[in-house]
Design a protein around this motif. Sequence first.
Motif, PDB file in Angstrom:
ATOM      1  N   GLU A  77      67.009  31.181  41.367  1.00 47.45           N
ATOM      2  CA  GLU A  77      67.951  31.985  42.009  1.00 47.45           C
ATOM      3  C   GLU A  77      69.327  32.634  42.153  1.00 47.45           C
ATOM      4  O   GLU A  77      69.314  33.723  42.399  1.00 47.45           O
TER       5      GLU A  77
ATOM      6  N   CYS B 111      70.315  38.690  34.642  1.00 41.31           N
ATOM      7  CA  CYS B 111      69.476  38.696  35.742  1.00 41.31           C
ATOM      8  C   CYS B 111      68.561  39.487  35.381  1.00 41.31           C
ATOM      9  O   CYS B 111      67.131  39.731  36.296  1.00 41.31           O
TER      10      CYS B 111
ATOM     11  N   ARG C  92      65.748  35.258  34.167  1.00 43.07           N
ATOM     12  CA  ARG C  92      64.854  34.682  35.541  1.00 43.07           C
ATOM     13  C   ARG C  92      65.462  35.986  37.432  1.00 43.07           C
ATOM     14  O   ARG C  92      66.285  37.182  37.090  1.00 43.07           O
ATOM     15  N   THR C  93      65.075  35.608  38.683  1.00 38.63           N
ATOM     16  CA  THR C  93      64.379  35.712  39.755  1.00 38.63           C
ATOM     17  C   THR C  93      65.475  35.727  40.178  1.00 38.63           C
ATOM     18  O   THR C  93      65.557  35.426  41.400  1.00 38.63           O
TER      19      THR C  93
ATOM     20  N   LYS D 174      68.882  36.369  43.332  1.00 36.83           N
ATOM     21  CA  LYS D 174      69.193  36.703  44.455  1.00 36.83           C
ATOM     22  C   LYS D 174      69.852  36.926  45.538  1.00 36.83           C
ATOM     23  O   LYS D 174      70.541  37.702  45.867  1.00 36.83           O
TER      24      LYS D 174
END
Length: 340
Positions: free
Chosen positions: A132, A151, A154-155, A157
Amino acid sequence: MTTSSHQASSIPHLSKEFLAKELTYAKLIPALRKAFASDMVAPRRHVHTLSENPASTLLLMPVWQTHGTTGVKLVTVAPENNEAPSVHAIFILFDKTTGAPLAMMDGEELTLRRTAAASALASAYISRTDSEHLLMIGTGKLIPYLATAHCQVRTIKEITVWGRSQEKAEQSMQAILEQRELPKNIQLSVATDLSKAAAQADVISCATTSRQAIVMGHMVKAGTHLDLVGGFTPNMREVDDTLMAKAQVFVDTYAGALTEAGDITQALANACLQRSAIVGELAELVNGKHRGRSDEQQITVFKSVGTAIEDLCGANLVWKAHVHEKMHHQTQTQDKQNQP
């Protein structure tokens, strides 16, 4: 795509803006996965020193498919050029059957996008699926491209940017924010303490021209994935021997990385990295010959130096879009002419 009647004067030049529009990561990353599993052939790049003082270099990167297209990227490096960028690049696409030139394309945008997409493709196999927090190290042109591409797989954040110049790091952060493909609601910040930032990151992407290691082995936590994009000559380094010694290492191509990447060649020479620890290249990952990450605690490294396979893959996408756009325009024109 065959155009045997092409004349040199009619060869289109496809601009940076057109490439930026057509080479979205949503299209380019899957296309690269297919390209590395295909029959593309990319010999080692030709490097010619044009002058020693001032240093000036010409690079030629040929590539072809058994059935399809062929191409060559031409790159000039002129460090003393104070009037314009020191690196210029152009890609020329040919029809392999007829030999006819099809198009010239902006080489810089092609390189930036395909490089970032290759790093994202590797991350899809070898970073932790729950990653993240992305740390970007460097302040060059590649940073916003790499950040955005990561991005997509993968997520992410949170993105943190670190550079030797805080002012340039803030500029890089702003450039990331301006990327149209960046997912919404990502938290961005500039790091002042590299050790602290590295210890918190799940993925660390480096794109520098450093000749000394920046990321040290003691900085990173278990399970971290490192994407090393700079260090494309034997005298450059981005990570130290301690990190390489405890990492499972993947490369874009064995041929390029084992001869050109300082992070690998120096670590091998120092006996801190064993050849057996370099466990796979992109073609083996996409073909299923290597499973990628197999342990959540592993520290993984992806070292890329670039390959013309990526250039031809991107060029094919751009050419296809150009042909489609041209046909659409011709159809519209014909429809207007046929109107009563």
